[in-house]
Enzyme design. Sequence first.
Site, PDB file in Angstrom:
ATOM      1  N   LYS A 215     -30.636   8.471   4.652  1.00 15.73           N
ATOM      2  CA  LYS A 215     -30.381   7.024   4.745  1.00 15.73           C
ATOM      3  C   LYS A 215     -29.991   6.583   6.154  1.00 15.73           C
ATOM      4  CE  LYS A 215     -30.208   6.072  -0.016  1.00 15.73           C
ATOM      5  NZ  LYS A 215     -29.425   5.990  -1.238  1.00 15.73           N
ATOM      6  N   ARG A 249     -28.572  13.626  -4.939  1.00 15.43           N
ATOM      7  CA  ARG A 249     -30.001  13.271  -5.031  1.00 15.43           C
ATOM      8  C   ARG A 249     -30.588  13.438  -3.630  1.00 15.43           C
ATOM      9  NH1 ARG A 249     -33.127   8.835  -3.944  1.00 15.43           N
ATOM     10  NH2 ARG A 249     -34.818   8.357  -5.385  1.00 15.43           N
TER      11      ARG A 249
END
Length: 279
Positions: A215, A249
């Site tokens: 991210k 994840r």
Amino acid sequence: MTIVGVLNLTPDSFSDGGRFLGSGGALDLGALLRAAEEMVAAGAHVLDVGGESTRPGAGAVSEAEEIARVAPALEALAKRLDVALSVDTRKARVAEAALDAGASWVNDVSGLRHDPALAGVAARRGAGLILGHLRGAPATMQRDVHFGDVVAEVAEELRASAECARTAGVPDERLAADPGIGFGKRLPHNLALLAGVGRLRELVGLPVLVGPSRKSFLGELTGDPPGERDVASHAACAVAIFQGADAVRVHDVPGARRAAAVAWALREAATPAREGRPA
Ligand code: HH2
């Protein structure tokens, strides 16, 4: 400790868009099955299949299009692999089609705020449900970001999502919470949530999954583009696991499994009494 491998079947996901699309945009099933098999061999416990990007500014995808992307892939994965399958969707009808196709978990990054009917689907079908934290919608979530005590506020909103799920009939054993790293949060919020995941877990009262993989906050810290953020992702996951996360994840399963093994061992060493082991 659960490792969830990401399989995005989208043209526009922020780090792996188009990876499984062949010429003309059709699904390359062979490439998908090979990647899925590699993830399972590398230690993934769950594979999370997504048909809609939730990156800031991503285009909307119709229910029909999303179902056409995920359902055939889930059917093929369920036939080929002995692993739990999850569908990454905010929509009840997509969840229903994915469960028909072989998924047993629904991963809703909106925490039932986008489509509350999704809770009823999970309850009726006996599916697991991951409740993510997201204020507003992916398209606009980075515009107005205001938090005081971000851990407490995210926990409070996750508790509300969990209450909706329980009211619809999903028992706690099939629920997990996710602070939504990168979803309507800035760098300090993402860091506080990862470092404070143990407190979040206690406040919410459910197992916690985190998804820092690749991210943009990692890019802010390292200067690396999305495709080169796996080492940074493993560092973030390791700290979160040490602090109390139950699941991560990730895009890079082999690296995550190694990082998780070390972080988990350190967590056990740091909390011998809580783990029921002699000091
Ligand atoms: N992050 C993304 C998508 N789904 N689900 C959960 N539970 N937690 C997350 O942090 C999370 C998620 C975004 O990452 P990715 O799937 O790689 O990208 P995109 O949304 O662009 O497809």
